[in-house]
Design a protein around this motif. Structure first.
Motif, PDB file in Angstrom:
ATOM      1  N   HIS A 199       0.820  -1.212   0.000  1.00  0.00           N
ATOM      2  CA  HIS A 199       0.000   0.000   0.000  1.00  0.00           C
ATOM      3  C   HIS A 199       0.857   1.267   0.000  1.00  0.00           C
ATOM      4  CE1 HIS A 199      -3.997  -1.662   0.302  1.00  0.00           C
ATOM      5  NE2 HIS A 199      -3.678  -2.390   1.353  1.00  0.00           N
ATOM      6  N   ALA A 200       1.961   1.246   0.765  1.00  0.00           N
ATOM      7  CA  ALA A 200       2.736   2.471   0.961  1.00  0.00           C
ATOM      8  C   ALA A 200       4.233   2.158   0.989  1.00  0.00           C
ATOM      9  CB  ALA A 200       2.307   3.149   2.261  1.00  0.00           C
ATOM     10  N   PRO A 201       4.813   1.835  -0.155  1.00  0.00           N
ATOM     11  CA  PRO A 201       6.232   1.454  -0.171  1.00  0.00           C
ATOM     12  C   PRO A 201       7.172   2.569   0.278  1.00  0.00           C
ATOM     13  CG  PRO A 201       5.365   1.671  -2.406  1.00  0.00           C
ATOM     14  CD  PRO A 201       4.193   1.708  -1.489  1.00  0.00           C
ATOM     15  N   LEU A 202       6.914   3.802  -0.151  1.00  0.00           N
ATOM     16  CA  LEU A 202       7.796   4.908   0.230  1.00  0.00           C
ATOM     17  C   LEU A 202       7.748   5.153   1.733  1.00  0.00           C
ATOM     18  CD1 LEU A 202       9.693   7.239  -0.288  1.00  0.00           C
ATOM     19  CD2 LEU A 202       7.718   8.649  -0.943  1.00  0.00           C
ATOM     20  N   MET A 260       1.598  20.896  -1.674  1.00  0.00           N
ATOM     21  CA  MET A 260       2.434  20.344  -2.749  1.00  0.00           C
ATOM     22  C   MET A 260       2.496  18.824  -2.639  1.00  0.00           C
ATOM     23  SD  MET A 260       6.314  21.276  -1.384  1.00  0.00           S
ATOM     24  CE  MET A 260       7.109  20.302  -2.675  1.00  0.00           C
ATOM     25  N   ASP A 261       3.063  18.213  -3.666  1.00  0.00           N
ATOM     26  CA  ASP A 261       3.271  16.760  -3.693  1.00  0.00           C
ATOM     27  C   ASP A 261       4.164  16.371  -2.519  1.00  0.00           C
ATOM     28  OD1 ASP A 261       3.827  14.132  -4.202  1.00  0.00           O
ATOM     29  OD2 ASP A 261       4.650  14.457  -6.222  1.00  0.00           O
ATOM     30  N   ARG A 262       3.653  15.539  -1.636  1.00  0.00           N
ATOM     31  CA  ARG A 262       4.412  15.198  -0.430  1.00  0.00           C
ATOM     32  C   ARG A 262       5.679  14.407  -0.742  1.00  0.00           C
ATOM     33  NH1 ARG A 262      -0.920  14.281   3.356  1.00  0.00           N
ATOM     34  NH2 ARG A 262      -0.903  16.403   4.198  1.00  0.00           N
ATOM     35  N   ARG A 263       5.703  13.713  -1.854  1.00  0.00           N
ATOM     36  CA  ARG A 263       6.919  12.982  -2.215  1.00  0.00           C
ATOM     37  C   ARG A 263       8.067  13.948  -2.491  1.00  0.00           C
ATOM     38  NH1 ARG A 263       4.882   9.351  -7.069  1.00  0.00           N
ATOM     39  NH2 ARG A 263       4.247  11.445  -7.669  1.00  0.00           N
ATOM     40  N   LYS A 264       7.763  15.064  -3.158  1.00  0.00           N
ATOM     41  CA  LYS A 264       8.800  16.065  -3.410  1.00  0.00           C
ATOM     42  C   LYS A 264       9.282  16.685  -2.104  1.00  0.00           C
ATOM     43  CE  LYS A 264       7.187  17.328  -8.045  1.00  0.00           C
ATOM     44  NZ  LYS A 264       6.672  18.428  -8.907  1.00  0.00           N
ATOM     45  N   LEU A 265       8.361  16.891  -1.176  1.00  0.00           N
ATOM     46  CA  LEU A 265       8.739  17.469   0.110  1.00  0.00           C
ATOM     47  C   LEU A 265       9.576  16.487   0.924  1.00  0.00           C
ATOM     48  CD1 LEU A 265       8.519  19.919   1.908  1.00  0.00           C
ATOM     49  CD2 LEU A 265       6.356  19.035   2.795  1.00  0.00           C
ATOM     50  N   ILE A 266       9.199  15.213   0.875  1.00  0.00           N
ATOM     51  CA  ILE A 266      10.000  14.178   1.544  1.00  0.00           C
ATOM     52  C   ILE A 266      11.410  14.158   0.966  1.00  0.00           C
ATOM     53  CG2 ILE A 266      10.304  11.671   1.747  1.00  0.00           C
ATOM     54  CD1 ILE A 266       7.207  11.499   1.989  1.00  0.00           C
ATOM     55  N   LEU A 267      11.502  14.182  -0.350  1.00  0.00           N
ATOM     56  CA  LEU A 267      12.809  14.193  -1.007  1.00  0.00           C
ATOM     57  C   LEU A 267      13.615  15.417  -0.586  1.00  0.00           C
ATOM     58  CD1 LEU A 267      13.471  13.341  -4.723  1.00  0.00           C
ATOM     59  CD2 LEU A 267      14.549  15.321  -3.692  1.00  0.00           C
ATOM     60  N   GLY A 268      12.984  16.593  -0.601  1.00  0.00           N
ATOM     61  CA  GLY A 268      13.683  17.824  -0.253  1.00  0.00           C
ATOM     62  C   GLY A 268      14.148  17.848   1.190  1.00  0.00           C
ATOM     63  N   ALA A 370      12.868   7.905  -2.660  1.00  0.00           N
ATOM     64  CA  ALA A 370      11.802   8.840  -3.024  1.00  0.00           C
ATOM     65  C   ALA A 370      11.859   9.167  -4.516  1.00  0.00           C
ATOM     66  CB  ALA A 370      11.918  10.115  -2.187  1.00  0.00           C
ATOM     67  N   LEU A 371      13.070   9.361  -5.025  1.00  0.00           N
ATOM     68  CA  LEU A 371      13.223   9.606  -6.469  1.00  0.00           C
ATOM     69  C   LEU A 371      12.684   8.430  -7.280  1.00  0.00           C
ATOM     70  CD1 LEU A 371      16.774  11.231  -6.720  1.00  0.00           C
ATOM     71  CD2 LEU A 371      14.613  12.256  -7.483  1.00  0.00           C
ATOM     72  N   TYR A 372      13.015   7.227  -6.843  1.00  0.00           N
ATOM     73  CA  TYR A 372      12.544   6.039  -7.554  1.00  0.00           C
ATOM     74  C   TYR A 372      11.023   5.950  -7.523  1.00  0.00           C
ATOM     75  CZ  TYR A 372      11.253   1.146  -8.177  1.00  0.00           C
ATOM     76  OH  TYR A 372      10.623   0.004  -8.569  1.00  0.00           O
ATOM     77  N   PRO A 378       1.883   8.495 -10.647  1.00  0.00           N
ATOM     78  CA  PRO A 378       1.666   9.943 -10.700  1.00  0.00           C
ATOM     79  C   PRO A 378       1.358  10.483  -9.309  1.00  0.00           C
ATOM     80  CG  PRO A 378      -0.267   8.758 -11.483  1.00  0.00           C
ATOM     81  CD  PRO A 378       0.800   7.735 -11.280  1.00  0.00           C
ATOM     82  N   PRO A 379       1.542  11.776  -9.098  1.00  0.00           N
ATOM     83  CA  PRO A 379       1.270  12.358  -7.780  1.00  0.00           C
ATOM     84  C   PRO A 379      -0.221  12.440  -7.505  1.00  0.00           C
ATOM     85  CG  PRO A 379       1.836  14.079  -9.340  1.00  0.00           C
ATOM     86  CD  PRO A 379       2.071  12.778 -10.048  1.00  0.00           C
ATOM     87  N   LEU A 380      -0.566  12.423  -6.234  1.00  0.00           N
ATOM     88  CA  LEU A 380      -1.946  12.655  -5.835  1.00  0.00           C
ATOM     89  C   LEU A 380      -2.268  14.133  -5.952  1.00  0.00           C
ATOM     90  CD1 LEU A 380      -2.224  10.484  -2.580  1.00  0.00           C
ATOM     91  CD2 LEU A 380      -3.363  10.036  -4.761  1.00  0.00           C
TER      92      LEU A 380
END
Length: 421
Positions: A199-202, A260-268, A370-372, A378-380
């Protein structure tokens, strides 16, 4: 806000006192362990013992509460914890400290479950977000304040350990005299790791790595300080900065999380943490740069935990959120057990700078994964995500489930407000 705090101030005061005592012992282990001649590897094992106990307590305490009630469980575990703290300077052996730290971790986990159950019971749907925020603030303030208390005594004596024990004992008063028995706590069974990863690999991988980071920072920060020759006040300030950063960075990160897209924020955030650790490698023990590195590396750690929880829940139905949160708490605990052990190995291999090396590599692992993941789906849409609420890694599943419920309700309320009447 003042009226809200008026209903839970005694609980918050008790938690503040507990965190003062618990925060002192984390740094004291590194200070006194160095004086006793314990190796880095030995201190790493002792640090991991706390998280083994903490993870076990999270599983056992709800069962104890259902059998004998919150008051008895809180009083018993608090007493054992106080006794464990005062026993540390009396038995300065590696095996004894590991056992005592395991007991203290178990008790601390149970104290969190009991206190957070009372806190959640005292809050209403309208006040829950403010109450939880105040609770997280009291916890962080307690850990930071504990570092100042360390400068008032000598780790070579029993005095500071006695003060930590006294603070924990004093916390019983405001809490036990102000609360009434609450219904038995019900903690949802955690989702299996296979299902959680599906469900939530990242969030699963990221939370595991973050557990290693948090335990290394909180448990091995003082060991690093002693090995590079910092004085006790300097070590206390260094550890305090690891936690102080979260007080300031959680607000901009929380604001960005909702737009914003939380994946980008996690990465940053992870990239900032990695950069801070690389910067820490270049400080050569200089005070000001070292504190900046600690502020930034520690400052992104707690917000990242909240981001992983929020991101995992964004794509799940409400009924599955408690189970997923339980799975992430377990994953974080496993990472926290392994983190200090890896840090001990790295510090033996690279010297004290192994502390920063391990943290940088682990933050980098979050960045790469996170990049992978950003290439896999696609982002939510931001409008489809739940609200962000800062949650500390040290909280139990009780507070996390309460925070998750608040985030869902708050997000739905905001959507309703945007719909024209």
């Amino acid at each position: 806000m003042i009226s809200v705090l008026g209903t839970v101030w005694a609980l918050l005061l008790g938690i503040l006192l507990i965190m003062l005592g618990n925060g002192m012992q984390f740094t004291l282990i590194g200070l006194r362990g160095d004086l006793e001649g314990f190796s880095t590897a030995a201190l790493a094992v002792i640090t991991s013992g706390y998280y083994i106990g903490f993870l076990s307590g999270a599983r056992v305490t709800p069962v104890l509460i259902r059998r004998v009630g919150h008051v008895r469980v809180f009083a018993a575990l608090g007493s054992f914890m106080s006794a464990g703290l005062i026993a540390l300077p009396l038995a300065t052996e590696i095996w004894a400290w590991t056992l005592l730290r395991l007991i203290i971790g178990f008790c601390m986990s149970g104290v969190y479950v009991s206190a957070e159950s009372w806190l959640n019971h005292a809050a209403t749907n309208d006040t829950r977000g403010k109450v939880l925020s105040a609770y997280m603030f009291a916890q962080t303030l307690g850990v930071i304040g504990a570092q100042w208390l360390l400068t008032l005594g000598d780790a070579a004596t029993s005095g500071l350990f006695i003060v930590a024990s006294i603070l924990v004992s004093l916390s019983f008063g405001p809490i036990l005299l102000s609360v009434s028995p609450t219904p038995a706590v019900k903690v949802t069974r955690a989702m299996s790791l296979r299902e959680l990863f599906g469900h939530a690999p990242l969030s699963t991988v990221g939370t595991f790595l973050l557990g290693s980071i948090y335990a290394t920072q909180s448990g091995m920060g003082a060991v690093f300080g002693t090995q590079i020759g910092l004085s006790t006040p300097q070590i206390a300030l260094f550890v305090a900065m690891l936690f102080a950063g979260a007080l300031f960075l959680q607000f901009p990160i929380g604001w960005l999380s909702d737009i914003m897209d939380r994946r980008k924020l996690i990465l940053g955030a992870a990239a900032l943490g990695a950069a801070a650790c690389v910067f820490g490698l270049t400080t050569e023990g200089r005070s000001a740069p070292l504190l900046i590195a600690a502020f930034l590396a520690g400052g992104v750690t707690t917000p990242l935990y909240s981001l992983f929880l929020a991101y995992a829940n964004d794509d799940l139905p409400a009924d599955d959120m408690p189970a997923a949160s339980g799975g992430l708490v377990f994953v974080f605990g496993i990472g926290a057990i392994g983190g200090p052990l890896l840090a001990g190995w790295a510090m033996q291999l690279f010297g004290p700078q192994g502390f920063w090396v391990l943290l940088a590599v682990t933050f980098g692992g979050i960045v790469l994964y996170a990049l992978y993941r950003m290439t896999q789906r696609p982002p939510l849409q931001v409008k489809d995500t739940d609200s962000y609420l800062n949650v500390l890694p040290t909280t139990s599943l009780v507070a996390i489930e309460a925070a998750t419920s608040w985030a869902v309700e708050h997000a739905e309320g905001e959507q309703d407000d945007k719909i024209p009447g």
